[in-house]
Design a protein around this motif. Structure first.
Motif, PDB file in Angstrom:
ATOM      1  N   LYS A  95      41.016 -77.158 -46.442  1.00  0.00           N
ATOM      2  CA  LYS A  95      40.973 -77.554 -47.852  1.00  0.00           C
ATOM      3  C   LYS A  95      41.194 -79.059 -47.992  1.00  0.00           C
ATOM      4  N   ALA A  96      42.033 -79.631 -47.147  1.00  0.00           N
ATOM      5  CA  ALA A  96      42.274 -81.077 -47.198  1.00  0.00           C
ATOM      6  C   ALA A  96      40.999 -81.850 -46.880  1.00  0.00           C
ATOM      7  N   ARG A  97      40.240 -81.384 -45.910  1.00  0.00           N
ATOM      8  CA  ARG A  97      38.974 -82.052 -45.566  1.00  0.00           C
ATOM      9  C   ARG A  97      37.954 -81.894 -46.689  1.00  0.00           C
ATOM     10  N   ILE A  98      37.974 -80.750 -47.338  1.00  0.00           N
ATOM     11  CA  ILE A  98      37.059 -80.522 -48.459  1.00  0.00           C
ATOM     12  C   ILE A  98      37.414 -81.469 -49.598  1.00  0.00           C
ATOM     13  N   ARG A  99      38.702 -81.585 -49.903  1.00  0.00           N
ATOM     14  CA  ARG A  99      39.137 -82.528 -50.943  1.00  0.00           C
ATOM     15  C   ARG A  99      38.695 -83.949 -50.600  1.00  0.00           C
ATOM     16  N   TRP A 100      38.873 -84.338 -49.334  1.00  0.00           N
ATOM     17  CA  TRP A 100      38.487 -85.673 -48.907  1.00  0.00           C
ATOM     18  C   TRP A 100      36.973 -85.870 -49.069  1.00  0.00           C
ATOM     19  N   CYS A 113      35.111 -84.532 -51.185  1.00  0.00           N
ATOM     20  CA  CYS A 113      34.785 -84.577 -52.619  1.00  0.00           C
ATOM     21  C   CYS A 113      34.949 -85.978 -53.187  1.00  0.00           C
ATOM     22  N   ARG A 114      35.656 -86.823 -52.503  1.00  0.00           N
ATOM     23  CA  ARG A 114      35.828 -88.212 -52.962  1.00  0.00           C
ATOM     24  C   ARG A 114      34.570 -88.972 -52.590  1.00  0.00           C
ATOM     25  N   ARG A 115      33.802 -89.322 -53.581  1.00  0.00           N
ATOM     26  CA  ARG A 115      32.501 -89.938 -53.362  1.00  0.00           C
ATOM     27  C   ARG A 115      32.531 -91.414 -53.731  1.00  0.00           C
ATOM     28  N   GLY A 116      31.412 -92.049 -53.593  1.00  0.00           N
ATOM     29  CA  GLY A 116      31.295 -93.449 -53.971  1.00  0.00           C
ATOM     30  C   GLY A 116      30.955 -93.628 -55.438  1.00  0.00           C
ATOM     31  N   MET A 117      30.772 -92.530 -56.143  1.00  0.00           N
ATOM     32  CA  MET A 117      30.401 -92.594 -57.556  1.00  0.00           C
ATOM     33  C   MET A 117      31.390 -91.785 -58.385  1.00  0.00           C
ATOM     34  N   LEU A 118      31.938 -92.408 -59.404  1.00  0.00           N
ATOM     35  CA  LEU A 118      32.896 -91.738 -60.272  1.00  0.00           C
ATOM     36  C   LEU A 118      32.296 -90.481 -60.905  1.00  0.00           C
ATOM     37  N   GLU A 119      31.018 -90.555 -61.264  1.00  0.00           N
ATOM     38  CA  GLU A 119      30.355 -89.405 -61.892  1.00  0.00           C
ATOM     39  C   GLU A 119      30.411 -88.164 -61.007  1.00  0.00           C
ATOM     40  N   LEU A 120      30.314 -88.351 -59.701  1.00  0.00           N
ATOM     41  CA  LEU A 120      30.384 -87.226 -58.772  1.00  0.00           C
ATOM     42  C   LEU A 120      31.831 -86.780 -58.561  1.00  0.00           C
ATOM     43  N   ASP A 121      32.746 -87.739 -58.503  1.00  0.00           N
ATOM     44  CA  ASP A 121      34.161 -87.400 -58.346  1.00  0.00           C
ATOM     45  C   ASP A 121      34.641 -86.486 -59.469  1.00  0.00           C
ATOM     46  N   VAL A 122      34.243 -86.801 -60.702  1.00  0.00           N
ATOM     47  CA  VAL A 122      34.726 -86.006 -61.834  1.00  0.00           C
ATOM     48  C   VAL A 122      34.094 -84.621 -61.887  1.00  0.00           C
ATOM     49  N   LEU A 123      33.037 -84.411 -61.138  1.00  0.00           N
ATOM     50  CA  LEU A 123      32.460 -83.068 -61.014  1.00  0.00           C
ATOM     51  C   LEU A 123      33.102 -82.301 -59.865  1.00  0.00           C
ATOM     52  N   PHE A 124      33.193 -82.948 -58.718  1.00  0.00           N
ATOM     53  CA  PHE A 124      33.635 -82.250 -57.514  1.00  0.00           C
ATOM     54  C   PHE A 124      35.136 -81.962 -57.479  1.00  0.00           C
ATOM     55  N   MET A 125      35.958 -82.943 -57.836  1.00  0.00           N
ATOM     56  CA  MET A 125      37.400 -82.761 -57.688  1.00  0.00           C
ATOM     57  C   MET A 125      37.935 -81.587 -58.518  1.00  0.00           C
ATOM     58  N   PRO A 126      37.613 -81.494 -59.804  1.00  0.00           N
ATOM     59  CA  PRO A 126      38.102 -80.332 -60.557  1.00  0.00           C
ATOM     60  C   PRO A 126      37.528 -79.015 -60.029  1.00  0.00           C
ATOM     61  N   PHE A 127      36.276 -79.051 -59.592  1.00  0.00           N
ATOM     62  CA  PHE A 127      35.651 -77.831 -59.083  1.00  0.00           C
ATOM     63  C   PHE A 127      36.384 -77.331 -57.847  1.00  0.00           C
ATOM     64  N   VAL A 128      36.679 -78.226 -56.924  1.00  0.00           N
ATOM     65  CA  VAL A 128      37.338 -77.784 -55.694  1.00  0.00           C
ATOM     66  C   VAL A 128      38.763 -77.312 -55.979  1.00  0.00           C
ATOM     67  N   PHE A 176      28.686 -74.873 -50.732  1.00  0.00           N
ATOM     68  CA  PHE A 176      29.382 -76.014 -51.324  1.00  0.00           C
ATOM     69  C   PHE A 176      29.676 -77.069 -50.257  1.00  0.00           C
ATOM     70  N   GLN A 177      30.137 -76.627 -49.094  1.00  0.00           N
ATOM     71  CA  GLN A 177      30.413 -77.558 -48.009  1.00  0.00           C
ATOM     72  C   GLN A 177      29.142 -78.290 -47.592  1.00  0.00           C
ATOM     73  N   ARG A 178      28.028 -77.581 -47.564  1.00  0.00           N
ATOM     74  CA  ARG A 178      26.746 -78.210 -47.225  1.00  0.00           C
ATOM     75  C   ARG A 178      26.339 -79.203 -48.312  1.00  0.00           C
ATOM     76  N   LEU A 179      26.603 -78.866 -49.558  1.00  0.00           N
ATOM     77  CA  LEU A 179      26.315 -79.771 -50.663  1.00  0.00           C
ATOM     78  C   LEU A 179      27.051 -81.095 -50.473  1.00  0.00           C
ATOM     79  N   LEU A 180      28.285 -81.019 -49.994  1.00  0.00           N
ATOM     80  CA  LEU A 180      29.094 -82.216 -49.795  1.00  0.00           C
ATOM     81  C   LEU A 180      28.552 -83.123 -48.700  1.00  0.00           C
ATOM     82  N   THR A 181      27.656 -82.636 -47.870  1.00  0.00           N
ATOM     83  CA  THR A 181      27.082 -83.463 -46.803  1.00  0.00           C
ATOM     84  C   THR A 181      25.850 -84.233 -47.276  1.00  0.00           C
ATOM     85  N   GLN A 182      25.430 -84.004 -48.504  1.00  0.00           N
ATOM     86  CA  GLN A 182      24.239 -84.673 -49.025  1.00  0.00           C
ATOM     87  C   GLN A 182      24.573 -86.103 -49.459  1.00  0.00           C
ATOM     88  N   GLU A 183      23.554 -86.926 -49.545  1.00  0.00           N
ATOM     89  CA  GLU A 183      23.723 -88.326 -49.927  1.00  0.00           C
ATOM     90  C   GLU A 183      24.033 -88.461 -51.419  1.00  0.00           C
TER      91      GLU A 183
END
Length: 83
Positions: free
Chosen positions: A7-12, A14-29, A44-51
């Motif tokens: 779960k810690a790696r998943i949280r990490w 979820c921290r992206r280079g774009m705030l718009e993505l952070d506000v989607l991923f962090m609450p979801f996880v 979901f984990q595969r989604l996190l590997t996308q650009e």
């Protein structure tokens, strides 16, 4: 592809280079990830590997993800935000 198991790696991841993505991923996880079944968690984990630019385009509705599984996860996350 690097597997994301803890779960810690998943949280990490979820921290992206774009705030718009952070506000989607962090609450979801934090609020929904644990309730997903194993297959959905893997998607979901595969989604996190996308650009980031691809993710941004999918979540902002500029493009539709061609991968059906990833697209269904994008829609699931967006549906949670819209409620």
């Amino acid at each position: 592809m690097v597997e994301i198991h803890s779960k810690a790696r998943i949280r990490w991841a979820c921290r992206r280079g774009m705030l718009e993505l952070d506000v989607l991923f962090m609450p979801f996880v934090e609020e929904a990830y644990d309730s997903l079944d194993a297959k959905q968690q893997a998607i979901f984990q595969r989604l996190l590997t996308q650009e980031d630019p691809d993710l941004f385009a999918w979540f902002m509705g500029h493009e539709e993800c061609k991968d059906a599984e990833l697209n269904s996860m994008v829609q699931l996350i967006l549906d949670r935000v819209r409620v």
